[in-house]
Write a protein that holds these residues in place. Structure first.
Motif, PDB file in Angstrom:
ATOM      1  N   THR A 127      -4.044  30.511  52.744  1.00  0.00           N
ATOM      2  CA  THR A 127      -2.910  29.970  51.999  1.00  0.00           C
ATOM      3  C   THR A 127      -3.385  29.011  50.915  1.00  0.00           C
ATOM      4  OG1 THR A 127      -1.478  30.160  53.945  1.00  0.00           O
ATOM      5  CG2 THR A 127      -0.760  28.666  52.203  1.00  0.00           C
ATOM      6  N   LEU A 128      -4.352  28.176  51.250  1.00  0.00           N
ATOM      7  CA  LEU A 128      -4.898  27.254  50.257  1.00  0.00           C
ATOM      8  C   LEU A 128      -5.564  28.008  49.117  1.00  0.00           C
ATOM      9  CD1 LEU A 128      -6.336  24.644  52.768  1.00  0.00           C
ATOM     10  CD2 LEU A 128      -4.539  24.181  51.080  1.00  0.00           C
ATOM     11  N   MET A 129      -6.297  29.075  49.432  1.00  0.00           N
ATOM     12  CA  MET A 129      -6.950  29.856  48.385  1.00  0.00           C
ATOM     13  C   MET A 129      -5.926  30.583  47.524  1.00  0.00           C
ATOM     14  SD  MET A 129     -10.538  31.266  50.018  1.00  0.00           S
ATOM     15  CE  MET A 129      -9.761  32.388  51.191  1.00  0.00           C
ATOM     16  N   GLU A 130      -4.854  31.074  48.132  1.00  0.00           N
ATOM     17  CA  GLU A 130      -3.796  31.721  47.360  1.00  0.00           C
ATOM     18  C   GLU A 130      -3.166  30.734  46.388  1.00  0.00           C
ATOM     19  OE1 GLU A 130       0.546  33.917  47.965  1.00  0.00           O
ATOM     20  OE2 GLU A 130      -0.578  33.206  49.709  1.00  0.00           O
ATOM     21  N   GLU A 131      -2.954  29.506  46.849  1.00  0.00           N
ATOM     22  CA  GLU A 131      -2.367  28.484  45.974  1.00  0.00           C
ATOM     23  C   GLU A 131      -3.261  28.192  44.783  1.00  0.00           C
ATOM     24  OE1 GLU A 131      -0.618  25.481  43.966  1.00  0.00           O
ATOM     25  OE2 GLU A 131       0.296  26.905  45.357  1.00  0.00           O
ATOM     26  N   VAL A 132      -4.564  28.044  45.027  1.00  0.00           N
ATOM     27  CA  VAL A 132      -5.480  27.618  43.969  1.00  0.00           C
ATOM     28  C   VAL A 132      -5.830  28.758  43.021  1.00  0.00           C
ATOM     29  CG1 VAL A 132      -7.779  26.691  43.501  1.00  0.00           C
ATOM     30  CG2 VAL A 132      -6.421  25.752  45.381  1.00  0.00           C
ATOM     31  N   TRP A 133      -6.039  29.970  43.560  1.00  0.00           N
ATOM     32  CA  TRP A 133      -6.543  31.061  42.718  1.00  0.00           C
ATOM     33  C   TRP A 133      -5.620  32.278  42.627  1.00  0.00           C
ATOM     34  CZ3 TRP A 133     -10.241  28.727  46.189  1.00  0.00           C
ATOM     35  CH2 TRP A 133     -11.167  27.903  45.540  1.00  0.00           C
ATOM     36  N   GLY A 134      -4.574  32.328  43.423  1.00  0.00           N
ATOM     37  CA  GLY A 134      -3.710  33.506  43.381  1.00  0.00           C
ATOM     38  C   GLY A 134      -4.456  34.751  43.797  1.00  0.00           C
ATOM     39  N   ASP A 135      -4.316  35.811  43.010  1.00  0.00           N
ATOM     40  CA  ASP A 135      -4.995  37.078  43.317  1.00  0.00           C
ATOM     41  C   ASP A 135      -6.400  37.148  42.735  1.00  0.00           C
ATOM     42  OD1 ASP A 135      -2.770  38.107  44.687  1.00  0.00           O
ATOM     43  OD2 ASP A 135      -1.855  38.783  42.813  1.00  0.00           O
ATOM     44  N   ASP A 136      -6.787  36.156  41.949  1.00  0.00           N
ATOM     45  CA  ASP A 136      -8.094  36.178  41.282  1.00  0.00           C
ATOM     46  C   ASP A 136      -9.103  35.314  42.035  1.00  0.00           C
ATOM     47  OD1 ASP A 136      -7.071  37.790  39.201  1.00  0.00           O
ATOM     48  OD2 ASP A 136      -6.249  36.003  38.217  1.00  0.00           O
ATOM     49  N   LEU A 137      -9.351  35.673  43.274  1.00  0.00           N
ATOM     50  CA  LEU A 137     -10.274  34.886  44.092  1.00  0.00           C
ATOM     51  C   LEU A 137     -11.709  35.066  43.606  1.00  0.00           C
ATOM     52  CD1 LEU A 137      -9.066  35.478  47.777  1.00  0.00           C
ATOM     53  CD2 LEU A 137      -8.806  33.415  46.396  1.00  0.00           C
ATOM     54  N   PRO A 138     -12.391  33.984  43.297  1.00  0.00           N
ATOM     55  CA  PRO A 138     -13.817  34.103  42.972  1.00  0.00           C
ATOM     56  C   PRO A 138     -14.623  34.350  44.251  1.00  0.00           C
ATOM     57  CG  PRO A 138     -13.166  31.799  43.021  1.00  0.00           C
ATOM     58  CD  PRO A 138     -11.906  32.599  43.220  1.00  0.00           C
ATOM     59  N   ARG A 139     -15.817  34.849  44.093  1.00  0.00           N
ATOM     60  CA  ARG A 139     -16.662  35.096  45.265  1.00  0.00           C
ATOM     61  C   ARG A 139     -16.970  33.801  46.006  1.00  0.00           C
ATOM     62  NH1 ARG A 139     -21.250  39.502  43.210  1.00  0.00           N
ATOM     63  NH2 ARG A 139     -19.784  41.204  42.757  1.00  0.00           N
ATOM     64  N   SER A 140     -16.983  32.724  45.282  1.00  0.00           N
ATOM     65  CA  SER A 140     -17.327  31.429  45.868  1.00  0.00           C
ATOM     66  C   SER A 140     -16.102  30.673  46.366  1.00  0.00           C
ATOM     67  CB  SER A 140     -18.050  30.570  44.829  1.00  0.00           C
ATOM     68  OG  SER A 140     -17.185  30.335  43.706  1.00  0.00           O
ATOM     69  N   ALA A 141     -14.972  31.360  46.558  1.00  0.00           N
ATOM     70  CA  ALA A 141     -13.717  30.669  46.874  1.00  0.00           C
ATOM     71  C   ALA A 141     -13.834  29.806  48.122  1.00  0.00           C
ATOM     72  CB  ALA A 141     -12.587  31.683  47.040  1.00  0.00           C
ATOM     73  N   VAL A 142     -14.401  30.339  49.194  1.00  0.00           N
ATOM     74  CA  VAL A 142     -14.485  29.591  50.449  1.00  0.00           C
ATOM     75  C   VAL A 142     -15.355  28.353  50.271  1.00  0.00           C
ATOM     76  CG1 VAL A 142     -15.272  29.641  52.841  1.00  0.00           C
ATOM     77  CG2 VAL A 142     -14.037  31.606  51.889  1.00  0.00           C
ATOM     78  N   THR A 143     -16.494  28.540  49.627  1.00  0.00           N
ATOM     79  CA  THR A 143     -17.407  27.415  49.410  1.00  0.00           C
ATOM     80  C   THR A 143     -16.777  26.366  48.498  1.00  0.00           C
ATOM     81  OG1 THR A 143     -19.300  28.881  49.651  1.00  0.00           O
ATOM     82  CG2 THR A 143     -19.699  26.767  48.601  1.00  0.00           C
ATOM     83  N   THR A 144     -16.105  26.833  47.449  1.00  0.00           N
ATOM     84  CA  THR A 144     -15.471  25.894  46.521  1.00  0.00           C
ATOM     85  C   THR A 144     -14.359  25.118  47.200  1.00  0.00           C
ATOM     86  OG1 THR A 144     -15.975  27.391  44.677  1.00  0.00           O
ATOM     87  CG2 THR A 144     -14.334  25.682  44.287  1.00  0.00           C
ATOM     88  N   LEU A 145     -13.573  25.801  48.038  1.00  0.00           N
ATOM     89  CA  LEU A 145     -12.518  25.113  48.775  1.00  0.00           C
ATOM     90  C   LEU A 145     -13.114  24.047  49.693  1.00  0.00           C
ATOM     91  CD1 LEU A 145      -9.537  24.795  49.545  1.00  0.00           C
ATOM     92  CD2 LEU A 145      -9.874  26.595  51.264  1.00  0.00           C
ATOM     93  N   GLN A 146     -14.199  24.367  50.350  1.00  0.00           N
ATOM     94  CA  GLN A 146     -14.873  23.384  51.204  1.00  0.00           C
ATOM     95  C   GLN A 146     -15.324  22.166  50.393  1.00  0.00           C
ATOM     96  OE1 GLN A 146     -17.946  25.831  52.895  1.00  0.00           O
ATOM     97  NE2 GLN A 146     -16.667  26.531  54.602  1.00  0.00           N
ATOM     98  N   THR A 147     -15.744  22.419  49.159  1.00  0.00           N
ATOM     99  CA  THR A 147     -16.136  21.315  48.276  1.00  0.00           C
ATOM    100  C   THR A 147     -14.944  20.424  47.964  1.00  0.00           C
ATOM    101  OG1 THR A 147     -17.884  22.662  47.278  1.00  0.00           O
ATOM    102  CG2 THR A 147     -17.151  20.735  46.037  1.00  0.00           C
TER     103      THR A 147
END
Length: 272
Positions: A44-64
């Motif tokens: 849900t957090l990744m959907e909020e920040v990036w929508g459908d355009d998830l970068p490959r680093s999404a999980v790592t960036t969110l952790q940051t």
């Protein structure tokens, strides 16, 4: 913790702001705060920040982003208490949670006052309803989260909150009309009908306020403007409820002077 979202976002720990200046971490914090006490899934957090355009680093960036927020939090915690930022912003079952209950949350206070005001209005206590609903509306400092970039999730969250605000405003106006405050409402209702030209309840209550203030022609003018706008914008005519109110104004129906009558009242109050 203090959480204020009914306007520019303000989130404080021990009186110190923990709102980051960068847009995406601000989004993450706003979503966690609006759902304080709940687990917000990583997806849900990744959907909020990036929508459908998830970068490959999404999980790592969110952790940051979470790490940045925890650093903000830890700077507000008294060292002698041995508290940890993870006690406030915790990792839980595939998501994150602000696990502390806010000492102050303007949204929760708005909801409580609104519920109390609605109960009073339903019970026929227009004076208490006007006071409670007015206090609820006074908590707003602008549009909800007005300085936070919004993705799909926050847009849906704030849409519901804004709709609640409109319902409370309609109810407060209804209570004020029942208290005979039609003259005092004229300026506010004229602004509201300008801001919301398709809103039939605002238009109907402005018609009623003009009628009760002795300005019948102005009440009829409001109806004609609404009819033109609905036709131009949507190709439709006013609802039967508004048409019946218009007819009642034309004939000077005594039901319009009844304190309990407002523009969202049942049709049988007004003679055909």
């Amino acid at each position: 913790m203090e959480i204020e979202i009914l306007g520019p976002v303000e989130i404080r720990m021990n009186g110190v702001s923990i709102v980051p200046s960068a847009g995406k971490p601000r989004q993450v914090l706003a979503l966690l705060a609006i759902r304080a006490g709940q687990i917000v899934p990583v997806t849900t957090l990744m959907e909020e920040v990036w929508g459908d355009d998830l970068p490959r680093s999404a999980v790592t960036t969110l952790q940051t982003y979470i790490l940045q927020l925890r650093r903000k939090i830890v700077s507000t915690l008294p060292a002698e208490q041995g508290a940890s930022a993870k006690d406030v912003l915790s990792t839980r079952f595939g998501g994150y949670s602000i696990g502390v209950r806010p000492d102050v949350c303007d949204l929760r206070e708005f909801e409580q006052l609104s519920a109390q005001g609605t109960t009073a209005l339903d019970a026929g206590d227009a004076r208490s309803a006007s006071s409670l609903l007015g206090r609820a509306l006074s908590l707003w400092r602008g549009n909800a989260l007005m300085d936070v970039p919004m993705g799909r999730v926050l847009e849906m969250e704030t849409l519901g909150i804004q709709e609640a605000r409109m319902r409370v405003l309609e109810q407060r106006i209804k209570a004020d009309l029942q208290l005979g405050r039609h003259a005092e409402l004229l300026a506010e209702l004229r602004v509201l009908t300008t801001q919301h030209p398709l809103h039939e309840t605002f238009a109907g209550n402005l018609m009623l306020a003009f009628y009760r203030s002795g300005a019948v022609w102005r009440a009829l003018e409001v109806f004609q403007q609404l009819r033109r706008t609905l036709d131009d914008e949507l190709g439709i005519v006013p609802s039967p409820r508004l048409q019946q109110l218009h007819q009642a104004v034309l004939v000077g129906d005594p039901a319009l002077d009844a304190p309990e009558y407002t523009a969202d009242a049942p049709l049988p109050l007004v003679a055909a």
